[in-house]
Design a protein around this motif. Structure first.
Motif, PDB file in Angstrom:
ATOM      1  N   TYR A   1       0.809  -1.203   0.000  1.00  0.00           N
ATOM      2  CA  TYR A   1       0.000   0.000   0.000  1.00  0.00           C
ATOM      3  C   TYR A   1       0.849   1.263   0.000  1.00  0.00           C
ATOM      4  CZ  TYR A   1      -3.792  -3.204   1.166  1.00  0.00           C
ATOM      5  OH  TYR A   1      -4.699  -4.218   1.158  1.00  0.00           O
ATOM      6  N   LYS A   2       2.000   1.191   0.660  1.00  0.00           N
ATOM      7  CA  LYS A   2       2.859   2.363   0.739  1.00  0.00           C
ATOM      8  C   LYS A   2       3.321   2.805  -0.643  1.00  0.00           C
ATOM      9  CE  LYS A   2       4.632   1.496   5.364  1.00  0.00           C
ATOM     10  NZ  LYS A   2       5.836   1.254   6.159  1.00  0.00           N
ATOM     11  N   SER A   3       3.668   1.858  -1.498  1.00  0.00           N
ATOM     12  CA  SER A   3       4.138   2.237  -2.835  1.00  0.00           C
ATOM     13  C   SER A   3       3.019   2.882  -3.650  1.00  0.00           C
ATOM     14  CB  SER A   3       4.717   1.029  -3.568  1.00  0.00           C
ATOM     15  OG  SER A   3       3.732   0.051  -3.771  1.00  0.00           O
ATOM     16  N   ILE A   4       1.789   2.417  -3.485  1.00  0.00           N
ATOM     17  CA  ILE A   4       0.657   3.047  -4.183  1.00  0.00           C
ATOM     18  C   ILE A   4       0.511   4.487  -3.712  1.00  0.00           C
ATOM     19  CG2 ILE A   4      -1.866   3.051  -4.440  1.00  0.00           C
ATOM     20  CD1 ILE A   4      -1.705  -0.035  -4.310  1.00  0.00           C
ATOM     21  N   LEU A   5       0.595   4.701  -2.416  1.00  0.00           N
ATOM     22  CA  LEU A   5       0.464   6.063  -1.889  1.00  0.00           C
ATOM     23  C   LEU A   5       1.594   6.956  -2.377  1.00  0.00           C
ATOM     24  CD1 LEU A   5      -0.739   5.335   1.749  1.00  0.00           C
ATOM     25  CD2 LEU A   5      -2.093   6.097  -0.201  1.00  0.00           C
ATOM     26  N   ARG A   6       2.805   6.425  -2.387  1.00  0.00           N
ATOM     27  CA  ARG A   6       3.945   7.221  -2.858  1.00  0.00           C
ATOM     28  C   ARG A   6       3.788   7.632  -4.324  1.00  0.00           C
ATOM     29  NH1 ARG A   6       7.615   3.182  -0.140  1.00  0.00           N
ATOM     30  NH2 ARG A   6       7.877   4.035   1.947  1.00  0.00           N
ATOM     31  N   GLU A   7       3.177   6.780  -5.109  1.00  0.00           N
ATOM     32  CA  GLU A   7       3.022   7.048  -6.539  1.00  0.00           C
ATOM     33  C   GLU A   7       1.807   7.921  -6.872  1.00  0.00           C
ATOM     34  OE1 GLU A   7       5.113   6.120  -9.021  1.00  0.00           O
ATOM     35  OE2 GLU A   7       6.444   5.337  -7.465  1.00  0.00           O
ATOM     36  N   THR A   8       0.845   8.030  -5.955  1.00  0.00           N
ATOM     37  CA  THR A   8      -0.402   8.720  -6.287  1.00  0.00           C
ATOM     38  C   THR A   8      -0.649  10.009  -5.518  1.00  0.00           C
ATOM     39  OG1 THR A   8      -1.679   7.422  -4.673  1.00  0.00           O
ATOM     40  CG2 THR A   8      -1.545   6.544  -6.915  1.00  0.00           C
ATOM     41  N   VAL A   9      -0.182  10.100  -4.280  1.00  0.00           N
ATOM     42  CA  VAL A   9      -0.536  11.229  -3.411  1.00  0.00           C
ATOM     43  C   VAL A   9       0.406  12.410  -3.619  1.00  0.00           C
ATOM     44  CG1 VAL A   9      -0.757  11.999  -1.015  1.00  0.00           C
ATOM     45  CG2 VAL A   9      -1.595   9.734  -1.689  1.00  0.00           C
ATOM     46  N   ILE A  10      -0.194  13.579  -3.753  1.00  0.00           N
ATOM     47  CA  ILE A  10       0.555  14.828  -3.878  1.00  0.00           C
ATOM     48  C   ILE A  10       0.633  15.533  -2.532  1.00  0.00           C
ATOM     49  CG2 ILE A  10       0.565  17.134  -4.912  1.00  0.00           C
ATOM     50  CD1 ILE A  10      -0.965  15.896  -7.289  1.00  0.00           C
ATOM     51  N   LYS A  11      -0.509  15.590  -1.826  1.00  0.00           N
ATOM     52  CA  LYS A  11      -0.586  16.361  -0.586  1.00  0.00           C
ATOM     53  C   LYS A  11      -1.678  15.780   0.297  1.00  0.00           C
ATOM     54  CE  LYS A  11      -2.501  20.730   0.252  1.00  0.00           C
ATOM     55  NZ  LYS A  11      -2.816  22.075  -0.177  1.00  0.00           N
ATOM     56  N   VAL A  19      -9.961  14.414   6.637  1.00  0.00           N
ATOM     57  CA  VAL A  19      -8.658  14.405   5.976  1.00  0.00           C
ATOM     58  C   VAL A  19      -8.890  14.525   4.469  1.00  0.00           C
ATOM     59  CG1 VAL A  19      -6.573  13.057   5.509  1.00  0.00           C
ATOM     60  CG2 VAL A  19      -7.628  12.988   7.782  1.00  0.00           C
ATOM     61  N   VAL A  20      -8.158  15.421   3.829  1.00  0.00           N
ATOM     62  CA  VAL A  20      -8.240  15.602   2.380  1.00  0.00           C
ATOM     63  C   VAL A  20      -6.927  15.131   1.772  1.00  0.00           C
ATOM     64  CG1 VAL A  20      -8.524  17.258   0.501  1.00  0.00           C
ATOM     65  CG2 VAL A  20      -9.811  17.548   2.633  1.00  0.00           C
ATOM     66  N   VAL A  21      -7.038  14.194   0.828  1.00  0.00           N
ATOM     67  CA  VAL A  21      -5.874  13.636   0.153  1.00  0.00           C
ATOM     68  C   VAL A  21      -5.929  14.066  -1.311  1.00  0.00           C
ATOM     69  CG1 VAL A  21      -4.637  11.529  -0.448  1.00  0.00           C
ATOM     70  CG2 VAL A  21      -5.924  11.638   1.701  1.00  0.00           C
ATOM     71  N   ASN A  22      -4.966  14.880  -1.728  1.00  0.00           N
ATOM     72  CA  ASN A  22      -4.880  15.309  -3.125  1.00  0.00           C
ATOM     73  C   ASN A  22      -3.951  14.367  -3.872  1.00  0.00           C
ATOM     74  OD1 ASN A  22      -4.968  18.218  -1.492  1.00  0.00           O
ATOM     75  ND2 ASN A  22      -6.424  17.974  -3.138  1.00  0.00           N
ATOM     76  N   THR A  23      -4.403  13.907  -5.046  1.00  0.00           N
ATOM     77  CA  THR A  23      -3.635  12.950  -5.838  1.00  0.00           C
ATOM     78  C   THR A  23      -3.460  13.463  -7.261  1.00  0.00           C
ATOM     79  OG1 THR A  23      -5.543  11.733  -6.691  1.00  0.00           O
ATOM     80  CG2 THR A  23      -4.695  11.060  -4.523  1.00  0.00           C
ATOM     81  N   GLY A  49     -12.957  10.959  -5.471  1.00  0.00           N
ATOM     82  CA  GLY A  49     -13.344  11.512  -6.765  1.00  0.00           C
ATOM     83  C   GLY A  49     -12.238  11.220  -7.760  1.00  0.00           C
ATOM     84  N   ASP A  50     -11.950  12.165  -8.627  1.00  0.00           N
ATOM     85  CA  ASP A  50     -10.915  11.985  -9.638  1.00  0.00           C
ATOM     86  C   ASP A  50      -9.515  12.206  -9.063  1.00  0.00           C
ATOM     87  OD1 ASP A  50     -10.031  11.657 -12.422  1.00  0.00           O
ATOM     88  OD2 ASP A  50      -9.434  13.768 -12.224  1.00  0.00           O
ATOM     89  N   ASP A  51      -9.331  13.354  -8.404  1.00  0.00           N
ATOM     90  CA  ASP A  51      -8.006  13.675  -7.869  1.00  0.00           C
ATOM     91  C   ASP A  51      -8.028  14.074  -6.403  1.00  0.00           C
ATOM     92  OD1 ASP A  51      -9.191  16.145  -8.050  1.00  0.00           O
ATOM     93  OD2 ASP A  51      -7.621  17.055  -9.272  1.00  0.00           O
ATOM     94  N   THR A  52      -9.123  13.762  -5.710  1.00  0.00           N
ATOM     95  CA  THR A  52      -9.243  14.083  -4.293  1.00  0.00           C
ATOM     96  C   THR A  52      -9.985  12.968  -3.571  1.00  0.00           C
ATOM     97  OG1 THR A  52      -9.372  16.431  -4.834  1.00  0.00           O
ATOM     98  CG2 THR A  52     -10.028  15.809  -2.619  1.00  0.00           C
ATOM     99  N   ALA A  53      -9.468  12.590  -2.420  1.00  0.00           N
ATOM    100  CA  ALA A  53     -10.157  11.631  -1.554  1.00  0.00           C
ATOM    101  C   ALA A  53     -10.423  12.316  -0.221  1.00  0.00           C
ATOM    102  CB  ALA A  53      -9.316  10.378  -1.342  1.00  0.00           C
ATOM    103  N   ILE A  54     -11.592  12.073   0.315  1.00  0.00           N
ATOM    104  CA  ILE A  54     -11.998  12.610   1.612  1.00  0.00           C
ATOM    105  C   ILE A  54     -12.098  11.445   2.586  1.00  0.00           C
ATOM    106  CG2 ILE A  54     -13.800  13.850   2.878  1.00  0.00           C
ATOM    107  CD1 ILE A  54     -12.479  15.570   0.734  1.00  0.00           C
TER     108      ILE A  54
END
Length: 75
Positions: A1-11, A19-23, A49-54
């Protein structure tokens, strides 16, 4: 899971218990699925959504701690 997060998450940031996750575009669902897979007893649920997870956390302290955990994973 860590590698997926490293490759997708911006902020990642939080406000109160949310929590707002920008990808990168098109990657929010993958990031949310990875976060769901990690498991956190203080997370009530996630919505992507497309580039944001809540993420809805139980309280502000949980949101703050979770953001710190994600930020550490991204390094």
């Amino acid at each position: 899971y860590k590698s997926i997060l490293r490759e997708t998450v911006i902020k990642v940031d939080y406000a109160i218990n949310t929590v707002v996750v920008n990808t990168y575009p098109g990657m929010a669902a993958a990031a949310a699925a990875a976060i769901d897979g990690i498991g956190n007893e203080n997370m009530i649920g996630s919505l992507a959504g497309d580039d944001t997870a809540i993420l809805v956390m139980r309280d502000t302290e949980s949101a703050e701690m979770f953001c710190e955990e994600i930020r550490e994973m991204l390094q």
